[in-house]
Design an enzyme around this catalytic site. Structure first.
Site, PDB file in Angstrom:
ATOM      1  N   SER A   1       2.473  74.077  -8.415  1.00 28.70           N
ATOM      2  CA  SER A   1       1.720  74.966  -7.458  1.00 28.70           C
ATOM      3  C   SER A   1       2.574  74.950  -6.262  1.00 28.70           C
ATOM      4  O   SER A   1       3.384  74.211  -5.765  1.00 28.70           O
ATOM      5  CB  SER A   1       0.733  74.025  -6.984  1.00 28.70           C
ATOM      6  OG  SER A   1      -0.410  74.254  -8.108  1.00 28.70           O
TER       7      SER A   1
ATOM      8  N   HIS B   1      -7.132  71.332  -5.698  1.00 28.38           N
ATOM      9  CA  HIS B   1      -6.583  70.681  -7.023  1.00 28.38           C
ATOM     10  C   HIS B   1      -7.373  69.259  -6.966  1.00 28.38           C
ATOM     11  O   HIS B   1      -7.652  68.706  -8.017  1.00 28.38           O
ATOM     12  CB  HIS B   1      -5.217  70.678  -7.414  1.00 28.38           C
ATOM     13  CG  HIS B   1      -4.664  72.168  -7.672  1.00 28.38           C
ATOM     14  ND1 HIS B   1      -5.245  72.757  -8.970  1.00 28.38           N
ATOM     15  CD2 HIS B   1      -3.913  72.816  -7.097  1.00 28.38           C
ATOM     16  CE1 HIS B   1      -4.719  73.736  -8.949  1.00 28.38           C
ATOM     17  NE2 HIS B   1      -3.949  74.107  -7.924  1.00 28.38           N
TER      18      HIS B   1
END
Length: 414
Positions: free
Chosen positions: A296, A345
């Site tokens: 990410s 997340h």
């Protein structure tokens, strides 16, 4: 029978609209909205709803702003009616007073949206309408009331139970593939060949959520790389020269790009369900995959990073330490991480697994994080535990290595 009924309804609607055209064209969109709210007939209501949507689509930006002012000022709550209905319910709490109170506390613009949505194809148009509304919000903060009403409705209309998960591959319809290219928001897809490399090989997967009312419009999609081990750089994942891995040999699924596609659905969470559903499907189809991670971006790192650290970004370990500290310790006023991807997340129950320097050497990667990226680990047996800790205490689960890096940065500040 349902198809036949829809066909008849469509025929009647066209004939009815043709007869009403002179009357409808002579009325303002505000008058048409009041007509729709007062309409009891299904066909006449559908005709009016379609005419309103068509009229809206022809408006200039200024005219749309005026329409949103109308929704804000004329179709909002009526406080006196709310107080009166509440008093009656408190005095005599029965079905009648309860329903009257429920009606009073709902702005009429919500019912207007429901009636507009009865028209085939209207759902996508209303999503676009909210996207227009949100573009005007910065200069018109009063529109936030209308935006909250749309968010409330869309949260129900786009409930997970209505969503359909579909794999996207090289055989998918060209219309869908074109939209994947257009909507990719993390790592730009530069060509059809670039897209082919992401969806055709045996070690690549792409999945998207769709809604039955918008069958050709992806709502959100995730791109997945099947690998051996956890990658630390997007360049290796997207490399044109990489060797393709047989899917059954993979032990790791890497979620390397998640893109929301509809600006009008901002604030409606799909990502949590998408990742968990994809992980479950991959576990079923490829039992050899035991690790589920992301690769990410860290979009807020450079905006936060002190100038003294920016001078040391060439030193990979220094950048990793700063990134680890930023993800674990730099918070907003509400106690949640400053970084938006981290909030997403961690809120899903992930753990900060590792951080990498020189992981995204694209212009965008260097601008937002000096090339740093992060792996979030979805440890499926512990996802619920990590989610609960984050939701209740804002606690952040992190590997020992990441904690050590953050502690080293903390020490350097002393």
């Amino acid at each position: 029978m349902s198809l036949f009924a829809d066909l008849l309804s469509s025929v009647f609607e066209r004939r009815y609209r043709s007869a009403l055209e002179p009357e409808l064209s002579g009325r303002s969109i505000q008058e048409l909205c009041f007509d729709l709210l007062g309409s009891a007939g299904e066909v006449s209501g559908s005709v009016t709803a379609r005419y309103i949507l068509d009229r809206y689509n022809q408006m200039s930006v200024a005219e749309k702003a005026a329409f949103f002012w109308f929704l804000t000022n004329d179709l909002g709550l009526m406080p006196e009616a709310v107080h009166t209905a509440l008093a009656k319910y408190e005095s005599i709490p029965n079905k009648s007073t309860y329903l009257a109170f429920m009606q009073a506390v709902e702005p009429r613009r919500q019912e207007l949206a429901r009636r507009l949505n009865r028209v085939p194809g209207a759902t996508a148009q209303l999503v676009k309408l909210r996207a227009d509304l949100r573009e005007l919000l910065p200069e018109n903060p009063a529109f936030d009331l209308v935006d909250q009403d749309f968010k409330h409705l869309f949260s129900s209309w786009f409930n997970r139970g209505f969503l359909v998960l579909r794999p996207i591959n090289w055989e998918s319809a060209a219309e869908i593939l074109e939209k994947i290219i257009a909507y990719e928001a993390v790592h730009a897809i530069g060509s059809w060949e670039d897209l082919r490399r992401r969806v055709q090989p045996s070690d690549r997967r792409c999945y998207a959520f769709f809604h039955p009312a918008m069958p050709n419009e992806p709502l959100i999609f995730v791109e997945v790389a099947l690998t051996k081990g956890v990658p630390g750089a997007i360049q290796t994942v997207l490399s044109e020269e990489r060797d393709t891995l047989d899917a059954i040999e993979a032990d790791t699924a890497v979620f390397y790009s998640i893109s929301n596609c509809q600006a009008g659905l901002a604030g409606i969470s799909f990502g949590n369900s998408l990742i968990k559903q994809v992980a479950a499907d991959l576990s079923r189809d490829l039992p050899g995959i035991e690790t589920f991670v992301t690769l990410s971006p860290i979009p807020g790192l450079n905006d936060w990073m002190p100038q003294r650290d920016k001078q040391d970004v060439a030193k990979g370990e220094a950048l990793r330490q700063a990134a680890a500290y930023y993800l674990l310790q730099v918070k907003r006023s509400d106690g949640r991480p400053r970084d938006p991807v981290a909030r997403f997340h961690l809120g899903n129950g992930a753990l900060v697994h590792d951080v990498h320097a020189a992981a995204d050497l694209s212009a965008n990667g260097m601008t937002q994080s000096s090339g740093a990226m992060v792996n979030y680990l979805y440890d499926l047996p512990r996802v619920a535990e990590y989610h609960e800790g984050y939701a209740t205490e804002h606690s952040i689960a992190a590997s020992v290595e990441v904690q050590t890096l953050a502690a080293a940065y903390q020490k350097s500040l002393q």
